[in-house]
Scaffold this active site. Structure first.
Site, PDB file in Angstrom:
ATOM      1  N   LYS A 174     -23.962 -30.072 -67.507  1.00 15.03           N
ATOM      2  CA  LYS A 174     -22.578 -30.244 -67.527  1.00 15.03           C
ATOM      3  C   LYS A 174     -22.115 -31.568 -67.598  1.00 15.03           C
ATOM      4  CE  LYS A 174     -23.230 -26.040 -66.608  1.00 15.03           C
ATOM      5  NZ  LYS A 174     -22.936 -24.545 -66.769  1.00 15.03           N
ATOM      6  N   ASP A 189     -27.948 -26.332 -54.814  1.00 14.20           N
ATOM      7  CA  ASP A 189     -28.014 -26.486 -56.436  1.00 14.20           C
ATOM      8  C   ASP A 189     -26.872 -27.428 -56.669  1.00 14.20           C
ATOM      9  OD1 ASP A 189     -27.596 -26.062 -58.953  1.00 14.20           O
ATOM     10  OD2 ASP A 189     -27.687 -23.488 -58.682  1.00 14.20           O
ATOM     11  N   TRP A 197     -24.030 -17.584 -57.889  1.00 14.21           N
ATOM     12  CA  TRP A 197     -24.301 -17.424 -59.485  1.00 14.21           C
ATOM     13  C   TRP A 197     -25.492 -16.433 -59.815  1.00 14.21           C
ATOM     14  CZ3 TRP A 197     -28.258 -21.064 -62.400  1.00 14.21           C
ATOM     15  CH2 TRP A 197     -28.068 -20.713 -63.677  1.00 14.21           C
TER      16      TRP A 197
HETATM   17  C1  LMR Z   1     -22.399 -20.339 -66.184  1.00 17.11           C
HETATM   18  O1  LMR Z   1     -22.286 -20.002 -64.953  1.00 17.11           O
HETATM   19  O2  LMR Z   1     -21.538 -19.768 -66.955  1.00 17.11           O
HETATM   20  C2  LMR Z   1     -23.135 -21.385 -66.625  1.00 17.11           C
HETATM   21  O3  LMR Z   1     -23.996 -22.024 -65.580  1.00 17.11           O
HETATM   22  C3  LMR Z   1     -24.195 -21.043 -67.759  1.00 17.11           C
HETATM   23  C4  LMR Z   1     -25.074 -20.023 -67.361  1.00 17.11           C
HETATM   24  O4  LMR Z   1     -26.185 -20.412 -67.797  1.00 17.11           O
HETATM   25  O5  LMR Z   1     -24.889 -19.178 -66.927  1.00 17.11           O
END
Ligand code: LMR
Length: 395
Positions: free
Chosen positions: A246, A211, A130
């Site tokens: 979520k 996470d 991420w």
């Molecule tokens: C995402 O990956 O879209 C979500 O976790 C929201 C974000 O804050 O990026």
């Protein structure tokens, strides 16, 4: 003073969601940000959350700060939800938990404590991970390394590559793992693979950090934490950053916590004190509203039952969308999209190049991340054919 201040480019996720909002095409589709949308395209509030919130508003007699460590009912409910009552009982004095503003706040608190414990340690993140993990961790001064994770050619986990890379992780290093529903790929480790990672952590002495942002969106609340609980059972120290954005739909309430498991009561006091000090110097006190709601939902069997039933329905709906989407994509393109139905949680890569992702955005107002990550939970029966057409048009 601000004359030469550079204007930064938009965030790679939030910027695209904003671009989609500004798009005037009535046929636009937003598959960017990870928010669960129902069949009508709305992000619902769980009924249990509504009920708990109503009761909270009736009962709440003060807006004074909650304790810096967080709300007691929230913390104990979350520990039990994540670690399981047996682990919580067994590790009672050796586990610490500190409430945080959402999963991001929890990752940052975890990283701050890790940095204080070993300023030279390295944090290993999956390739890809991420994107927000990067600034959240490096802003503490910790350095990152990547381990191979997602193989676009197989649309699955490159476990051999992952193990080979993680063989270099040593004591003082941290390995960041996604508890379930890997963001951005949707490709998760199997139970056997989690066992191997846990054994490596024990043998090599690295500290796992998990996470956990999607518990309940993969295969169920307990199944989704198999890996996490295995790590906690086998390895001496684990850091967990968990979020209820979520799975309880508390996105805007910024509701999360950092958990630290360790060998004894002294280390639990140390991690809690470090996390509280980090919070104090960054934002001072945790936000209360979401945690007070979640604490009530988790503690009340009726509300908890309603919440888990609704969460299961969401998870089933996403899995149904995955199958439907796979079938329609395969029919329209003649290509194999079987991986879409095998992956878990909200996200999958479509396997488009950046040029193709930009082309469907420009020509069809179909918004996905440049990496072709889509949020499956934003698909519905009225937009799915448009998405399939747009994807087929660039393949
Ligand atoms: C995402 O990956 O879209 C979500 O976790 C929201 C974000 O804050 O990026």
């Amino acid at each position: 003073m601000f004359d030469d201040l550079p204007i930064l480019p938009p965030d790679s996720i939030l910027g695209l969601a904003a671009a989609c909002r500004a798009d005037t095409n009535p046929d636009k589709v937003d598959l960017t940000i990870g928010i669960y949308m129902d069949e009508t395209g709305a992000c619902p509030v769980f009924n249990a959350v509504k009920e708990a919130q109503r009761a909270l508003i009736d009962d709440e007699s003060t807006k004074a700060y909650i304790p810096p460590q967080g709300d007691e009912a929230f913390l104990s409910g979350m520990l039990e939800l994540i670690l399981g009552s047996a682990n919580v009982k067994a590790g009672r004095d050796t586990i610490s938990a500190v409430q945080a503003p959402g999963g991001c706040g929890a990752v940052r608190l975890g990283a701050e404590v890790l940095k204080a414990a070993d300023p030279t340690g390295k944090v290993w993140v999956s390739r890809p991970t991420w994107p927000v993990h990067v600034p959240l961790i490096t802003s503490t001064g910790l350095e990152l390394s990547e381990y191979r994770y997602y193989d676009p050619s197989t649309h699955g986990v490159d476990f051999e590559g992952m193990v080979a890379d993680l063989q270099q992780a040593t004591h003082g290093d941290v390995v960041l793992l996604h508890g379930c529903c890997h963001n951005p790929s949707g490709a998760d480790l199997s139970p056997d693979q989690w066992d191997v990672v846990a054994d490596m952590a024990v043998k090599q002495g690295f500290t796992p950090m998990v996470d956990l942002a999607y518990q309940g969106f993969g295969e169920g609340l307990d199944v989704d934490v198999y890996g996490l609980r295995t790590l906690v059972a086998k390895t001496p120290e684990v850091v967990i950053a968990a979020s209820l954005s979520k799975n309880m739909g508390l996105y805007r309430e910024r509701t999360g916590l950092a958990i630290f498991t360790g060998p004894d009561a002294r280390t639990a006091d140390a991690t809690a004190s470090q996390a509280k000090a980090a919070a104090r110097r960054i934002y001072s006190m945790p936000p209360a509203h979401g945690a007070l709601i979640a604490g009530r939902v988790l503690a009340n069997p009726l509300l908890r039952g309603g919440w888990t039933a609704e969460l299961e329905q969401m998870c089933d709906r996403i899995n149904g969308l995955r199958v439907d989407f796979r079938d329609r994509l395969q029919a329209a393109t003649g290509r194999d999209f079987g991986f879409i139905a095998r992956e878990k949680g909200m996200f999958s890569f479509l396997g488009l190049s950046e040029e193709q992702a930009l082309e469907v955005r420009a020509k069809r107002s179909l918004y996905m991340l440049n990496s072709s990550r889509i949020n499956i939970a934003s698909l519905n029966q009225s937009n799915m054919d448009r998405v399939v057409d747009a994807v087929a048009s660039v393949l």
